[in-house]
Design a protein around this motif. Structure first.
Motif, short mmCIF file in Angstrom:
data_model
loop_
_atom_site.label_atom_id
_atom_site.label_comp_id
_atom_site.label_asym_id
_atom_site.label_seq_id
_atom_site.Cartn_x
_atom_site.Cartn_y
_atom_site.Cartn_z
N MET A 1 6.11 -1.92 9.04
CA MET A 1 5.97 -2.83 7.89
C MET A 1 7.33 -3.18 7.31
O MET A 1 8.25 -2.37 7.34
CB MET A 1 5.12 -2.17 6.78
CG MET A 1 3.63 -2.31 6.96
SD MET A 1 3.05 -4.01 6.97
CE MET A 1 3.01 -4.35 5.22
N THR A 2 7.44 -4.34 6.81
CA THR A 2 8.67 -4.72 6.13
C THR A 2 8.38 -4.93 4.66
O THR A 2 8.86 -5.87 4.04
CB THR A 2 9.25 -6.01 6.73
OG1 THR A 2 8.27 -7.02 6.62
CG2 THR A 2 9.67 -5.82 8.15
N GLY A 3 7.57 -4.05 4.11
CA GLY A 3 7.34 -4.12 2.68
C GLY A 3 5.87 -4.20 2.35
O GLY A 3 5.09 -4.85 3.04
N ARG A 4 5.52 -3.54 1.25
CA ARG A 4 4.12 -3.46 0.84
C ARG A 4 3.56 -4.80 0.44
O ARG A 4 2.36 -5.00 0.43
CB ARG A 4 3.99 -2.49 -0.35
CG ARG A 4 4.27 -1.05 0.00
CD ARG A 4 4.37 -0.25 -1.28
NE ARG A 4 5.59 -0.56 -2.00
CZ ARG A 4 5.68 -0.60 -3.32
NH1 ARG A 4 4.62 -0.40 -4.08
NH2 ARG A 4 6.83 -0.87 -3.89
N PHE A 5 4.42 -5.72 0.07
CA PHE A 5 3.94 -6.98 -0.46
C PHE A 5 4.00 -8.11 0.57
O PHE A 5 3.83 -9.26 0.24
CB PHE A 5 4.73 -7.36 -1.73
CG PHE A 5 4.38 -6.47 -2.89
CD1 PHE A 5 3.37 -6.84 -3.77
CD2 PHE A 5 5.01 -5.25 -3.06
CE1 PHE A 5 3.03 -6.01 -4.83
CE2 PHE A 5 4.67 -4.42 -4.11
CZ PHE A 5 3.68 -4.79 -5.00
N ARG A 6 4.27 -7.74 1.83
CA ARG A 6 4.31 -8.77 2.88
C ARG A 6 2.88 -9.04 3.33
O ARG A 6 2.13 -8.13 3.61
CB ARG A 6 5.14 -8.28 4.06
CG ARG A 6 5.31 -9.29 5.15
CD ARG A 6 6.41 -10.28 4.88
NE ARG A 6 7.72 -9.64 4.87
CZ ARG A 6 8.86 -10.27 4.62
NH1 ARG A 6 8.85 -11.58 4.37
NH2 ARG A 6 10.00 -9.62 4.61
N TYR B 1 16.24 -0.65 3.05
CA TYR B 1 14.99 -1.42 3.11
C TYR B 1 14.96 -2.18 4.43
O TYR B 1 15.95 -2.21 5.18
CB TYR B 1 14.94 -2.45 1.97
CG TYR B 1 14.94 -1.88 0.58
CD1 TYR B 1 13.75 -1.49 -0.03
CD2 TYR B 1 16.13 -1.75 -0.13
CE1 TYR B 1 13.75 -0.98 -1.32
CE2 TYR B 1 16.14 -1.24 -1.42
CZ TYR B 1 14.95 -0.86 -2.02
OH TYR B 1 14.94 -0.35 -3.28
N ALA C 1 9.36 -8.43 -1.04
CA ALA C 1 8.43 -7.88 -0.05
C ALA C 1 8.34 -6.37 -0.19
O ALA C 1 7.31 -5.76 0.10
CB ALA C 1 8.87 -8.26 1.35
N ASN C 2 9.44 -5.77 -0.64
CA ASN C 2 9.46 -4.33 -0.85
C ASN C 2 9.09 -3.94 -2.29
O ASN C 2 9.28 -2.80 -2.69
CB ASN C 2 10.85 -3.77 -0.52
CG ASN C 2 11.11 -3.75 0.98
OD1 ASN C 2 10.61 -2.88 1.68
ND2 ASN C 2 11.86 -4.74 1.46
N GLY C 3 8.64 -4.93 -3.06
CA GLY C 3 8.21 -4.64 -4.43
C GLY C 3 9.34 -4.49 -5.42
O GLY C 3 9.14 -4.00 -6.53
N LYS D 1 3.82 -11.61 -1.29
CA LYS D 1 3.11 -11.71 -2.55
C LYS D 1 4.03 -11.23 -3.66
O LYS D 1 4.53 -10.11 -3.60
CB LYS D 1 1.87 -10.81 -2.53
CG LYS D 1 0.67 -11.42 -1.86
CD LYS D 1 -0.62 -10.75 -2.28
CE LYS D 1 -0.70 -9.32 -1.77
NZ LYS D 1 -2.07 -8.75 -1.91
N ARG E 1 0.40 -8.39 -7.70
CA ARG E 1 -1.04 -8.24 -7.41
C ARG E 1 -1.90 -8.92 -8.46
O ARG E 1 -3.06 -9.24 -8.22
CB ARG E 1 -1.40 -6.76 -7.33
CG ARG E 1 -0.71 -6.04 -6.20
CD ARG E 1 -1.32 -4.66 -5.97
NE ARG E 1 -0.79 -4.06 -4.76
CZ ARG E 1 0.28 -3.26 -4.74
NH1 ARG E 1 0.90 -2.94 -5.86
NH2 ARG E 1 0.71 -2.76 -3.59
#
Lengths: 1006, 93
Positions: free
Chosen positions: A1-6, A28, A42-44, A324, A327
């Motif tokens: 993954m490249t980040g929780r928000f991708r 990161y 993307a990493n928040g 994103k 949330r």
């Protein structure tokens, strides 16, 4: 993954390319095609910096060059760059970014205390507080600048290479969005030479982040086909990653192309064929500005928390980068454009609530669509408070009254982690305004748009206030056709089908420049206007109360619109608030002037290759190598390198100069005099011309003889001096000072061409055509006779101030018997290519006389001992010939340049500053040059100033100090005592004649 | 950066030129016949119009020739370029 928000899919990122990077030392990952900002989001990571003044936590607010907050120190060491914008830094492997303006860390910043004290830091605080005592400002400033800083400058030389290039075209298109592409395509098809410059890594502009259709297909398909068509045209050049930053006179624009920035710092030896950046200087016959538009923030209470961003930016991160921004989003808008973001975020699974300032929101158009998609739309609602220290965590919304200046209902708290705001859009009119074009305020979009052009330029698309895609395509196409036609190009054959896009009617914007909060403005919560400079609505209102009601004063008082972003997001909001404070409308308030550059330009690109050894030409004589090998120290005289002195082992400057001076007085010295300016003057009117430019007469000068001349400007002041020789009938050689040569030639040409074109005279610079060795001293004639047996050196037939031709050391030479040392002295001129041979021959033959090379410092001592002036040292542009002791030289029989000024009453005053000698009572004391001459030294000023020391040396010839000075009424004071004021004492001196050695001239004529 | 048309070389960038101030100021023939004020007027006083300005330029980094130009100082638009030996054009605007 490249980040929780991708997002799992979508966007224009390369999911096959994973890129490692660090931010504040923490590792990161991002993807190919990311910017630093999109990768952080993307990493928040929203918290990216601390604000300028209050050290408030700040996050990424935009997705483009307008970013005021997310300023990054990019890379450490020699490659480091301060104040780069995370939103435009393309991610590359091992990128190292650091936040700025915090200590000890971004998360825990001591400077944040400024925020708590914020009420004590209003606009103008520093000016008001640190005014007294005046002398202490430099101390305060040091502290203030350290506390309120941005990034750090690099401390080592820039290892990168930059280039500057000229380019010409018929049509320059700025911007590669739909309008720019349509313009380039139309102009290109017509056959015009087109340059299209776009600042992004991909062409497409706003379409890169949009989901609209052209001709029924995704818009990016049209972009791809258009770019492919443009690439096939030989007459079109596409410049990507290129910002048009400046629009100057006569359609001259500056473009900055970032060639390898997106690859990161290159290791030494790699990619050396490519510069880091290129600065293009483009002269375009026509310019089409299709630079798009920049979204405005809304000014509400605490609108600066990390997580608060522009709605268009949130949409860009979502659609273009597959990220994103959060949330749970609250969208705060006064116009329809933010609903695109609302719908796209909702579709991506983000919870969305819309607070719309307009009373009819949700009733029709795109806001009705949003309701249909399950989005809560709150009409006539505003965000009146935000919470969350390092990231927004909730907002309070409330209904507001129709006037927009007070709440009209209770508040409701909404939890959220991102706020997307839209206050409308400003066309990017920067370049149009720089081109001197006039702007007009368009009430329909509540923004300034281009009005009357001052140069050959047209705006198209969003840059022209046309925010819909169909309008962009239509205006771009028309602008391209018009621009090509204006340069003489017209497409032949059937016109291709125009691209089609749907346009949807929009509900009107509700401009509300200042959104009310729970407490009065300035008394709780900060309504930020300029995020980068921490200028708030309260500051703007304070400025207006304190009568800084001109926009230019407002800008300087509050610093709104300054800084690296130059107010791209803040200017119109500030104008709106100022207009309301003045109870006027925005057009009456006006705008500040837009100035280049649009975005920051590196000094490296501006300097290009003109650095180091290439910064300025270095001129050396044909004998230079000999001087270097002899260990000479050099002095810069203009661009020339002249030997200063030739120290022997263990010898200091003073010892070397004394030795060189005495060698000239006792035996023979040799000086490289090549650098003296030499102008060859020929023609039947040459003598008449010399009569005009010199104060003395020239018509009696016989071939083979020389004369010293003084040249004045028309104001009567000495401008240059030198010896001119008559080489033959109608042929003269003029000598000028080394540094004055170019100015003298320009002066002669100006008068010949503009005032006396009837004079038959030609002037040619021959400074570099001849090498000159000057030998001076009692043994000089013996030495010369040995090398030039054919020369006639008898002082009766070849006296001081004469010239003859003949071989010296077998080389054809012109030999001048002239002197700047007071010794019998010969200036041997040979063709430059023989300079070194002549020099070596003289050195070898001179060994028996212990011939001594001497430099400019010894020359200066020698000439000062004789009272010979140096123009520019003993004169300063306020001295007449009489002031310098040349009164009797001035001809009374003719007119000459500057003559009429000499008869002005002021020029006759006996108390003018006149050139005299000074001898200190203590013969060992050498006065500092520039020291003030006074009647009587006093412990405290004032002491009436009589003049100053112009030349001062130790004279080894007479074993004491000597000085020249300009002194009020100096001629009358000869023999009297004065003082030279040093910091702590007065030095007693006697005013004397200017000649200290051999006043009878026996040495000179011997 | 102005685009200047040298009458001898054609259009060139401003950086090749040097400015020579107001044009058509002839040096008085009989300088002795002038009062100090008249001499000072020749020496120092120049018009400073907003609009049409007759001025001198020299192609310093080119052919090194002097020439005249007419420029609108409000817009920087050049209205004429002409050689020193050509007649001063009458331009109204």
């Amino acid at each position: 993954m490249t980040g929780r928000f991708r997002l799992p899919e979508g966007g224009r990122v390369d999911r096959g390319r994973r890129i490692s990077f660090t931010f504040d030392g923490k590792a990161y990952h991002g993807l190919g095609g990311d910017t630093l900002a999109s990768a952080l989001l993307a990493n928040g990571v929203h918290l990216t910096g601390r604000s300028f003044k209050y050290h408030r936590p700040r996050g990424i607010m935009t997705a483009g060059p307008e970013e005021p907050n997310a300023l990054i120190q990019l890379e450490p060491g020699a490659h480091t760059q301060p104040n780069t914008r995370a939103t435009v830094i393309e991610l590359y492997e091992n990128l190292a970014a650091a936040s700025q303006n915090n200590w000890p860390s971004l998360e825990n910043d001591v400077g944040e205390v400024n925020n708590l004290l914020g009420r004590f830091f209003p606009a103008g605080f520093y000016y008001k507080t640190f005014m007294w005592p005046g002398k202490a400002w430099h101390f305060y400033e040091y502290i203030i600048r350290r506390a309120a800083g941005l990034g750090r400058v690099p401390e080592t030389p820039d290892p990168d290479r930059y280039e500057r290039i000229y380019a010409h075209c018929d049509v320059l298109v700025v911007g590669g969005g739909p309008a720019g592409l349509a313009a380039a395509l139309a102009a290109g098809r017509a056959g015009a030479r087109v340059i299209l410059a776009d600042e992004q890594n991909e062409l497409g502009g706003a379409l890169l982040a949009d989901k609209v259709a052209i001709d029924g297909k995704p818009a990016m398909q049209w972009v791809g086909a258009t770019v492919a068509a443009l690439q096939k045209m030989d007459n079109v050049r596409l410049f990507g990653r290129t910002t048009a930053f400046g629009y100057y006179d006569h359609n001259y624009l500056g473009l900055l192309e970032r060639v390898t920035d997106h690859l990161g710092p290159q290791p030494a030896g790699v990619g050396e064929e490519l510069p880091r950046q290129r600065l293009w200087k483009v002269r375009a016959k026509q310019v089409v500005l299709a630079a798009g538009a920049i979204e405005r923030p809304l000014v509400f209470a605490d609108n600066d928390r990390p997580g608060v961003m522009l709605a268009g930016a949130a949409r860009t991160y979502l659609n273009r980068y597959g990220v994103k921004p959060g949330r749970r989003a609250v969208i705060f808008t006064n116009n329809d454009s933010a609903y695109s973001a609302a719908l796209d975020l909702k579709a991506a699974g983000v919870q969305v609530t819309v607070a719309d300032l307009r009373h009819d929101a949700g009733q029709h158009g795109v806001s009705l669509d949003a309701m249909g998609a399950g989005i809560e739309v709150l009409a006539e609602h505003a965000i009146v408070e935000t919470q969350g220290r390092k990231r927004v965590n909730s907002v309070k919304v409330a209904r507001i009254n129709p006037a927009g200046d007070a709440l009209a209902g209770g508040t409701r708290r909404i939890e959220c982690d991102v706020v997307c705001m839209s206050g409308g859009w400003n066309p990017t009119v920067h370049l149009f305004s720089q081109s001197a074009g006039k702007l007009r305020f368009d009430e329909a979009i509540a923004a300034f748009v281009p009005d009357k052009a001052a140069q050959a330029v047209a705006a198209a698309g969003a840059c022209n206030g046309a925010f819909d895609l169909a309008g962009c395509l239509r205006e771009g196409d028309a602008a391209g056709i018009d621009a090509a036609a204006a340069t003489g190009f017209k497409a032949k054959g059937r016109a291709p089908n125009k691209p089609k896009a749907e346009t949807r009617a929009e509900s009107p914007i509700r401009p509300l420049w200042l959104v009310p909060g729970l407490k009065p403005v300035g008394q709780g919560g900060k309504h930020f206007v300029d995020f980068q400079n921490d200028a708030t609505a309260a500051d703007v209102q304070l400025a207006a109360r304190e009568s800084f009601i001109s926009v230019e004063h407002l800008k300087r008082y509050t610093t709104t619109g300054m800084g690296t972003d130059q107010g791209k997001t803040s200017n119109v909001n500030a104008l709106g608030i100022l207009a309301r404070a003045r109870q006027e409308d925005i057009p009456a308030v006006g705008t500040t002037t837009f100035r280049p550059p649009y975005t920051p330009v590196t000094f490296g690109a501006i300097a290009g290759r003109d650095i180091g050894a290439l910064a300025d030409p270095v001129r050396t004589t044909p004998m230079h190598r000999w001087h270097v090998n002899a260990g000479a120290e050099f002095e810069d005289v203009g661009q020339w390198k002249r030997p200063f002195y030739y120290p022997r082992a263990g010898e200091g400057m003073r010892d070397a100069v004394n030795r060189e001076v005495l060698a000239v007085r006792d035996s023979v010295g040799i000086l490289d005099a090549t650098t003296l300016g030499k102008i060859d003057i020929q023609g039947p009117d040459a003598a008449e011309f010399l009569n005009w430019v010199y104060v003395n007469g020239w018509k009696t000068l016989k071939p083979g003889r020389c004369r010293y001349g003084l040249m004045l400007h028309e104001d009567g002041m000495i401008f240059d001096d030198g010896v001119t020789a008559c080489l033959g009938e109608n042929h003269y050689l003029m000598h000028t000072t080394t540094s004055g040569a170019a100015n003298v030639l320009a002066w002669l040409e100006e008068w010949l061409q503009t005032e006396w074109p009837h004079l038959k005279v030609f002037c040619t610079t021959v400074t570099e055509q001849f090498a000159v060795a000057n030998i001076a001293g009692p043994n000089a004639s013996r030495l010369l006779k040995e090398l030039g047996p054919d020369l006639d050196l008898d002082p009766k037939t070849f006296p001081h101030m004469s010239v003859q031709h003949g071989p010296v050391a077998g080389i054809p030479a012109r030999v001048f018997r002239v002197s700047f040392t007071g010794e019998a002295s010969y200036e041997i001129n040979v063709p430059s290519s023989y300079g070194m041979a002549l020099w070596r021959a003289l050195i070898t033959a001179g060994e028996k006389y212990a011939i001594t090379p001497f430099g400019t410092e010894a020359l200066h001592v020698l000439r000062a001992e004789k009272g010979y002036i140096m123009v520019g040292q003993d004169t300063d542009g306020t001295m007449t010939p009489a002031d310098a002791g040349f009164g009797r030289m001035v001809s009374t029989k003719k007119d000459f340049l500057g003559r009429r000024s000499l008869s002005r009453a002021d020029m006759q005053k006996p108390d003018r500053k006149q050139l005299v000698g000074l001898l200190t009572d203590d013969p060992k004391e050498v006065l500092p040059e520039g020291a003030h001459v006074v009647e009587q030294f006093k412990e405290q000023p004032p002491m009436p100033h009589l003049g100053h020391v112009t030349s001062s040396y130790w004279s080894p010839t007479i074993g004491r100090s000597i000085a020249l000075a300009v002194v009020r009424g100096g001629f009358e004071r000869k023999g009297s005592k004065l003082q030279v004021a040093l910091r702590d004492r007065g030095v007693p001196v006697t005013v004397t004649d200017t000649v200290f050695v051999d006043p009878e001239g026996k040495r000179l004529h011997g | 950066m102005l685009l200047i048309t040298c009458p001898y070389c054609g259009p060139r960038s401003e950086e090749e030129f040097a400015y020579g101030g107001e044009g058509h100021i002839a040096r008085p023939a009989d300088t002795d016949g002038l009062s100090d004020d008249e001499w000072a007027d020749y020496l120092f006083m120049r018009t400073n119009p907003k609009g049409v300005h007759y001025e001198r330029w020299v192609h310093a980094h080119g052919c090194r020739r002097w020439f005249n130009a007419v420029r609108d100082t409000a817009t920087n638009e050049f209205l004429a370029f002409y050689r020193v030996d050509e007649k001063k054009p009458e331009i109204d605007r």
